[in-house]
Write an enzyme that holds these catalytic residues in place. Sequence first.
Site, PDB file in Angstrom:
ATOM      1  N   HIS A 325     -36.024 -13.814  -9.837  1.00 55.70           N
ATOM      2  CA  HIS A 325     -36.162 -14.481 -11.132  1.00 55.70           C
ATOM      3  C   HIS A 325     -35.430 -15.802 -11.192  1.00 55.70           C
ATOM      4  O   HIS A 325     -35.789 -16.674 -11.982  1.00 55.70           O
ATOM      5  CB  HIS A 325     -35.650 -13.568 -12.258  1.00 55.70           C
ATOM      6  CG  HIS A 325     -36.552 -12.410 -12.509  1.00 55.70           C
ATOM      7  ND1 HIS A 325     -36.486 -11.246 -11.787  1.00 55.70           N
ATOM      8  CD2 HIS A 325     -37.541 -12.241 -13.418  1.00 55.70           C
ATOM      9  CE1 HIS A 325     -37.405 -10.414 -12.232  1.00 55.70           C
ATOM     10  NE2 HIS A 325     -38.064 -10.986 -13.220  1.00 55.70           N
ATOM     11  N   GLY A 326     -34.393 -15.958 -10.407  1.00 59.39           N
ATOM     12  CA  GLY A 326     -33.683 -17.221 -10.470  1.00 59.39           C
ATOM     13  C   GLY A 326     -32.440 -17.209  -9.627  1.00 59.39           C
ATOM     14  O   GLY A 326     -31.956 -16.152  -9.209  1.00 59.39           O
TER      15      GLY A 326
END
Lengths: 466, 345
Positions: A325-326
């Site tokens: 996701h990041g």
Amino acid sequence: MQFDSTTFLLFYPLVLVLYHLCASSLRVQNALIAVASLVFYAWFDWRLSFLLLTYVLVGYGAALWIHGERDERRKSRLLALFVALNLLGLGFFKYFDFFRENVAASLALLGLETSWPFASILLPIGISFYCFQKIAYLVDVRQGKVEPERDLITFTAFGTFFCQLVAGPIERAAHLLPQFQQPRRITRAGVEAGLWLCIWGLFLKVVAADTVAGYANVAFQPSHHTDGWMVIEGTLAFTLQIYFDFNAYSLIAKGTAHLLGFDLVWNFDRPYFSTSVQEFWRRWHISLSTWLRDYLYIPLGGNRRGTARTYLNLLITMVLGGLWHGASWSFALWGLLHGVALCVERLYRARFPKVELPAAVGWALTMSVVVAGWFLFRVTSLETARALLGSLDHFTWKPFDRAAWLAMLAVGVPVFLIEWWQARAGDLLAPARYARVPYSILVSVLLLAIFARFYGSPYAFLYFQF
Amino acid sequence: MAGPLRAGLASLGQLLGWVCARLWLAAVLCALWIAALALLGLTGPLAPYGGDYAIVDEQIRRSHALGATDVLLLGDSSGLTAVDPAVLSRELAGRSVEMLSVIGPVRPPGYARLLRNYLDRGLAPEAAIFVLHPFALMHAYDEAKDGSTLAAVLEDRWPSDGFPGDLRRALNRYLFAGLLEEPLAGTFGALYGNGRELRGALAAAHGSVAHPGKPMPGAAPGTEPRAAAGPAKIDYRLGDDGRRSLERMRDILAPVRGTVPIFVAFAPVPASIAGEKEAGARSRLLHDVVRILGLPPEHALELPVSLPDEQMVDPTHAGAPGRAAFSTRIAPLLQRVLGPVQSRR
């Protein structure tokens, strides 16, 4: 361009009209989709379309090369090479600065000072999604689950399909590619389903997600007078926002694809009704969780190598899923929390196979994990998390709190009533099949709400950043 | 060529047919919802969304709806945030105190119009007190940027935003009861949430609001006061824009000048920029204002000049502690001006 932007509201009908005017030629329709998709993507930043085209061309050539190779070991080596290339691209664009920062921090611990500048690399929107889709395609070709596509136009249309390009669902070639290879059949039921999905998705984004987004944003602003109520309300508002926002994108993706004659997979199936974390992951971001299962958890050994290894595989899968996701340790922590919860559930089921928790207890425990996880997901840094958790020692009720709860109830109650109705009917498309009069009353209210709150993308879709 | 085109048109026609068949009734119902709002007269122009607009809109409404009160406070946001009517009421031997203060861009003619809205209903308070910030009279306002609130007060209706803006606002307020409003910007959002809650808080506080901002950085000894929302130093010179504005205010007040005692006072400034040397200039400016408005000189109320920096949010607005302190400090002065309690309406 965003689905809830005025640009898209002009772009999509134009594509739809041209697409139907080309109904007699599959090849022209595919070419139209490819061109429209590149325009759609270039709208964010024209430079990105070159990156996307590179991914498509490399994926196209790599699949043919792997498939044409006779030696099994060379096939595997080629697959490893191209998967690594895909991941290298993803790593460079998404994780370079994170990696640099952490290496510098580690060296600093050893007393070695570094002065490497931040690269500040532009993050290509949706790169995690199309990178994973390409990897799945190459693996499936290698495993003989799909034939590589030889027609470049067809493959480009498949690889860039604008409906699901930037935030999924992450489609498998076995499901989506054949739909580009044969003439699409557009049915009345499909059109009706598509209309409902677009309207419901727009409502979820423009009305539901964006309304609660404001409260989450205020509450997670450390500079504000944050107290315990704000932390709780902010976390709950974000819990609603991320679901409404991402589900909205997936529904509009599915709906717009439906009107073009395509069928995309469901990405959400009422996840907040889950009574276990395992069930939650069967209902939340289904295309990613199944991807992680098939292309990471199972290749790691899944549950075939003993209990300890199963738990380790679960943890690795969930932490990497979090980092997908990041580039932040808070995403890794979020993944770890879910991984630990999955391990605990597994352990519980192994120890007490005959003791079923009451559904209400299971739901409460699951939602505790999920909501705590969203707090970690939203804070972006561990310092912010500490500061906000420190606010839980004092509670002062103020007008903001009333406004936040009323907003959450105003959008949450109708959404979950519709989901309860879908659950009762056992059909996620139940509202689309409702009789004309009740359907029209419901849709008229949804359309008026969308109109009232439509200001042209005040908040980008959350998953665009992933 | 004709064949493929005909096939394409047929495909498109079929699609449109299915879309229309599924949505025509919903479209008709949407039109009926909107027609119902229009028939009820609810599609007229409403205030735009935002904290300032919510305050002005609520005060316009209150100026038409407020019952009898003993003391009425009016003016700009410096008074709105510096005086707590509840504290004043308690300190003034139970006199009822209400406030119709708004924000600076409404300008003196707007403040006067709100008083007229109140008085034109036959109500007569013991005193109407305009609490202004001297900075607001020195500073020229940009009509194009700030003029909409003044126009709304003077014309008693908000300028139209055209279609679809007006309809959007009407749907948000009436069909969805303001529940879908997003939080206000900045610290007001963090305390009051949305415009609907701000209106409620303002009405509950007798027309005033507590400013949610943090104490100004200048509060720390040896630091400079921040320049936001006002000057670092005030020279108390009446600007041309301020003078014209006061003259318009005088004209609007002319019909009611004899019916109710009207006073003018200045709101406090932070101690760090008050300056002892400027005290005379401040007093002269106050008396100039009273003279321009055609009021007796004794109707210039000399209130405490300043508050400690830590009680101010910025050079023009008091914070919540400053509001309580200032209200308590001005009460004896007002008590002297008003005299013993004489009547109850």
